[in-house]
Design a protein around this motif. Structure first.
Motif, PDB file in Angstrom:
ATOM      1  N   ALA A 227      12.230   7.177   3.508  1.00 32.43           N
ATOM      2  CA  ALA A 227      12.973   8.438   3.561  1.00 32.43           C
ATOM      3  C   ALA A 227      13.002   9.142   2.208  1.00 32.43           C
ATOM      4  O   ALA A 227      13.264  10.341   2.144  1.00 32.43           O
ATOM      5  CB  ALA A 227      14.390   8.192   4.055  1.00 32.43           C
ATOM      6  N   SER A 228      12.724   8.399   1.136  1.00 30.19           N
ATOM      7  CA  SER A 228      12.681   9.024  -0.191  1.00 30.19           C
ATOM      8  C   SER A 228      11.347   9.712  -0.446  1.00 30.19           C
ATOM      9  O   SER A 228      11.237  10.537  -1.362  1.00 30.19           O
ATOM     10  CB  SER A 228      12.936   7.975  -1.274  1.00 30.19           C
ATOM     11  OG  SER A 228      11.816   7.125  -1.467  1.00 30.19           O
ATOM     12  N   LYS A 229      10.325   9.379   0.366  1.00 31.57           N
ATOM     13  CA  LYS A 229       8.984   9.927   0.170  1.00 31.57           C
ATOM     14  C   LYS A 229       8.583  10.927   1.253  1.00 31.57           C
ATOM     15  O   LYS A 229       7.663  11.718   1.063  1.00 31.57           O
ATOM     16  CB  LYS A 229       7.956   8.788   0.152  1.00 31.57           C
ATOM     17  CG  LYS A 229       8.197   7.731  -0.922  1.00 31.57           C
ATOM     18  CD  LYS A 229       8.045   8.316  -2.314  1.00 31.57           C
ATOM     19  CE  LYS A 229       8.218   7.241  -3.379  1.00 31.57           C
ATOM     20  NZ  LYS A 229       8.111   7.803  -4.746  1.00 31.57           N
ATOM     21  N   LEU A 230       9.247  10.857   2.401  1.00 28.82           N
ATOM     22  CA  LEU A 230       8.898  11.672   3.557  1.00 28.82           C
ATOM     23  C   LEU A 230      10.088  12.535   3.952  1.00 28.82           C
ATOM     24  O   LEU A 230      11.177  12.397   3.397  1.00 28.82           O
ATOM     25  CB  LEU A 230       8.485  10.771   4.728  1.00 28.82           C
ATOM     26  CG  LEU A 230       7.464   9.671   4.397  1.00 28.82           C
ATOM     27  CD1 LEU A 230       7.340   8.696   5.556  1.00 28.82           C
ATOM     28  CD2 LEU A 230       6.119  10.277   4.049  1.00 28.82           C
TER      29      LEU A 230
ATOM     30  N   THR B  64       0.829  -1.212   0.000  1.00 33.62           N
ATOM     31  CA  THR B  64       0.000   0.000   0.000  1.00 33.62           C
ATOM     32  C   THR B  64       0.860   1.257   0.000  1.00 33.62           C
ATOM     33  O   THR B  64       0.475   2.279  -0.552  1.00 33.62           O
ATOM     34  CB  THR B  64      -0.930   0.026   1.229  1.00 33.62           C
ATOM     35  OG1 THR B  64      -0.145   0.022   2.431  1.00 33.62           O
ATOM     36  CG2 THR B  64      -1.866  -1.178   1.234  1.00 33.62           C
ATOM     37  N   PHE B  65       2.021   1.178   0.632  1.00 36.10           N
ATOM     38  CA  PHE B  65       2.998   2.279   0.635  1.00 36.10           C
ATOM     39  C   PHE B  65       4.293   1.792  -0.022  1.00 36.10           C
ATOM     40  O   PHE B  65       4.741   2.339  -1.029  1.00 36.10           O
ATOM     41  CB  PHE B  65       3.242   2.763   2.061  1.00 36.10           C
ATOM     42  CG  PHE B  65       4.342   3.779   2.213  1.00 36.10           C
ATOM     43  CD1 PHE B  65       4.459   4.860   1.337  1.00 36.10           C
ATOM     44  CD2 PHE B  65       5.285   3.669   3.245  1.00 36.10           C
ATOM     45  CE1 PHE B  65       5.482   5.804   1.481  1.00 36.10           C
ATOM     46  CE2 PHE B  65       6.299   4.608   3.390  1.00 36.10           C
ATOM     47  CZ  PHE B  65       6.398   5.669   2.505  1.00 36.10           C
TER      48      PHE B  65
ATOM     49  N   ALA C 199      -1.391   6.580   7.129  1.00 32.80           N
ATOM     50  CA  ALA C 199      -0.438   7.604   7.557  1.00 32.80           C
ATOM     51  C   ALA C 199       0.542   8.041   6.463  1.00 32.80           C
ATOM     52  O   ALA C 199       0.729   9.245   6.248  1.00 32.80           O
ATOM     53  CB  ALA C 199       0.328   7.125   8.795  1.00 32.80           C
ATOM     54  N   PRO C 200       1.190   7.123   5.730  1.00 35.42           N
ATOM     55  CA  PRO C 200       2.133   7.579   4.708  1.00 35.42           C
ATOM     56  C   PRO C 200       1.476   8.437   3.630  1.00 35.42           C
ATOM     57  O   PRO C 200       2.061   9.408   3.152  1.00 35.42           O
ATOM     58  CB  PRO C 200       2.678   6.269   4.118  1.00 35.42           C
ATOM     59  CG  PRO C 200       2.458   5.247   5.182  1.00 35.42           C
ATOM     60  CD  PRO C 200       1.173   5.642   5.835  1.00 35.42           C
ATOM     61  N   HIS C 201       0.244   8.088   3.271  1.00 39.48           N
ATOM     62  CA  HIS C 201      -0.449   8.837   2.228  1.00 39.48           C
ATOM     63  C   HIS C 201      -0.843  10.234   2.728  1.00 39.48           C
ATOM     64  O   HIS C 201      -0.790  11.203   1.976  1.00 39.48           O
ATOM     65  CB  HIS C 201      -1.660   8.048   1.755  1.00 39.48           C
ATOM     66  CG  HIS C 201      -1.299   6.690   1.238  1.00 39.48           C
ATOM     67  ND1 HIS C 201      -0.701   6.494   0.016  1.00 39.48           N
ATOM     68  CD2 HIS C 201      -1.396   5.450   1.814  1.00 39.48           C
ATOM     69  CE1 HIS C 201      -0.465   5.201  -0.162  1.00 39.48           C
ATOM     70  NE2 HIS C 201      -0.864   4.555   0.922  1.00 39.48           N
TER      71      HIS C 201
ATOM     72  N   GLU D 206      13.227  -0.787   3.654  1.00 36.69           N
ATOM     73  CA  GLU D 206      12.006   0.006   3.872  1.00 36.69           C
ATOM     74  C   GLU D 206      12.318   1.418   4.362  1.00 36.69           C
ATOM     75  O   GLU D 206      11.641   2.380   3.978  1.00 36.69           O
ATOM     76  CB  GLU D 206      11.079  -0.723   4.838  1.00 36.69           C
ATOM     77  CG  GLU D 206      10.400  -1.921   4.188  1.00 36.69           C
ATOM     78  CD  GLU D 206       9.509  -2.711   5.133  1.00 36.69           C
ATOM     79  OE1 GLU D 206       8.722  -3.525   4.632  1.00 36.69           O
ATOM     80  OE2 GLU D 206       9.622  -2.526   6.370  1.00 36.69           O
ATOM     81  N   LEU D 207      13.329   1.558   5.201  1.00 38.08           N
ATOM     82  CA  LEU D 207      13.704   2.896   5.646  1.00 38.08           C
ATOM     83  C   LEU D 207      14.167   3.746   4.471  1.00 38.08           C
ATOM     84  O   LEU D 207      13.793   4.924   4.360  1.00 38.08           O
ATOM     85  CB  LEU D 207      14.789   2.827   6.721  1.00 38.08           C
ATOM     86  CG  LEU D 207      15.350   4.184   7.193  1.00 38.08           C
ATOM     87  CD1 LEU D 207      14.239   5.103   7.692  1.00 38.08           C
ATOM     88  CD2 LEU D 207      16.412   3.976   8.283  1.00 38.08           C
ATOM     89  N   ASP D 208      14.955   3.162   3.588  1.00 34.73           N
ATOM     90  CA  ASP D 208      15.422   3.895   2.409  1.00 34.73           C
ATOM     91  C   ASP D 208      14.239   4.441   1.606  1.00 34.73           C
ATOM     92  O   ASP D 208      14.229   5.610   1.193  1.00 34.73           O
ATOM     93  CB  ASP D 208      16.241   2.984   1.483  1.00 34.73           C
ATOM     94  CG  ASP D 208      17.378   2.269   2.173  1.00 34.73           C
ATOM     95  OD1 ASP D 208      17.152   1.730   3.278  1.00 34.73           O
ATOM     96  OD2 ASP D 208      18.478   2.241   1.620  1.00 34.73           O
TER      97      ASP D 208
END
Length: 268
Positions: free
Chosen positions: A37-40, A21-22, A252-254, A32-34
């Motif tokens: 961190a590229s989106k947030l 989903t994210f 949350a990410p969206h 996943e952290l990488d």
């Protein structure tokens, strides 16, 4: 400088429902952290609330994210979940001394979160604020406190936080009282009322309002329509941190990405 930096993110980066989903399908968990961190532009680390980490762990996080990205760290529960806060000095020193400065310029504010049952005791809470160190290993530290009991809804609490230079967390919550008074040289907001029915957790109009609030905070203002208990703080540019956390966590990410887009130009 006419405004502070606005950084927007989520709580943590490991959450199974975000896979597909994210995070892209079949994305490696160790990366996943990488991707996050590229989106947030920020992440609030919750794991530090439950257990200490090794210096090498903080160093590895720092290496995984781009310049300008910031981690905020939730302080250990052993510091805040106690009857007498004035006795937390040893636990505070243990937390700040565990290697957090390995994050370097990726180290953001420390979040000191209190139980919803913790009531405001001016003397004891004031003593706790005096225990928070201004620096660790030569690195300046910034502190934010999240209180969740109605007894804190008084000007005396705001005055204590301002005297200590500590930010009061503004939480948009359906469960706990909210205090929007600005008290530090930065602003820390947690958006906790997301709903799963909205693709970004919050409706577009609500996201527009939060973007306006974030820009207002960064410019040094106190946004209209929020709950205050004391006079407004002097206007000055302030770094602003906004996290989508709790609520409908899968969204949350969206929500964070939608708010970053609305605040484009101030996001990093």
């Amino acid at each position: 400088m006419t405004h502070g930096d606005i950084r927007i993110g989520i709580g943590g980066w490991t959450y199974e429902p975000w896979r597909g989903t994210f995070f892209p399908e079949k994305w490696a968990q160790k990366r996943e952290l990488d991707f996050a961190a590229s989106k947030l532009t920020a992440i609030e680390v919750n794991g530090t609330y439950y257990s200490s980490q090794k210096p090498a762990t903080f160093a590895s996080w720092a290496k995984a994210v781009p310049d300008g990205f910031v981690f905020t760290l939730k302080a250990s529960r052993y510091c805040t979940n106690r009857k007498v806060l004035a006795e937390a000095g040893e636990s505070i020193a243990r937390f700040t001394g565990q290697g957090i400065t390995e994050l370097g310029d990726r180290l953001g504010p420390i979040l000191w979160q209190f139980m919803a049952t913790k009531k405001f005791d001016p003397d004891d809470f004031g003593a706790f604020l005096k225990l928070l160190p201004a620096s660790q290993d030569g690195v300046a530290l910034r502190h934010a406190v999240q209180v969740r009991h109605d007894s804190f809804l008084v000007p005396e609490f705001v005055a204590l936080a301002r005297a200590a230079g500590v930010a009061i967390v503004y939480a948009d919550s359906t469960d706990y009282p909210a205090i929007a008074d600005v008290s530090g040289d930065f602003v820390y907001a947690r958006l906790e009322a997301a709903v799963e029915e909205e693709p970004a957790g919050y409706a577009p109009a609500a996201l527009d309002r939060w973007a306006a609030a974030a820009r207002d905070w960064a410019a040094g203002g106190s946004p209209e329509g929020l709950p205050y208990v004391a006079d407004a703080a002097p206007k000055q540019p302030r770094d602003t941190f906004v996290f989508f956390i709790n609520g409908a966590k899968v969204r949350a990410p969206h929500g964070a990405m939608a708010l970053i887009e609305r605040c484009s130009g101030n996001g990093r």
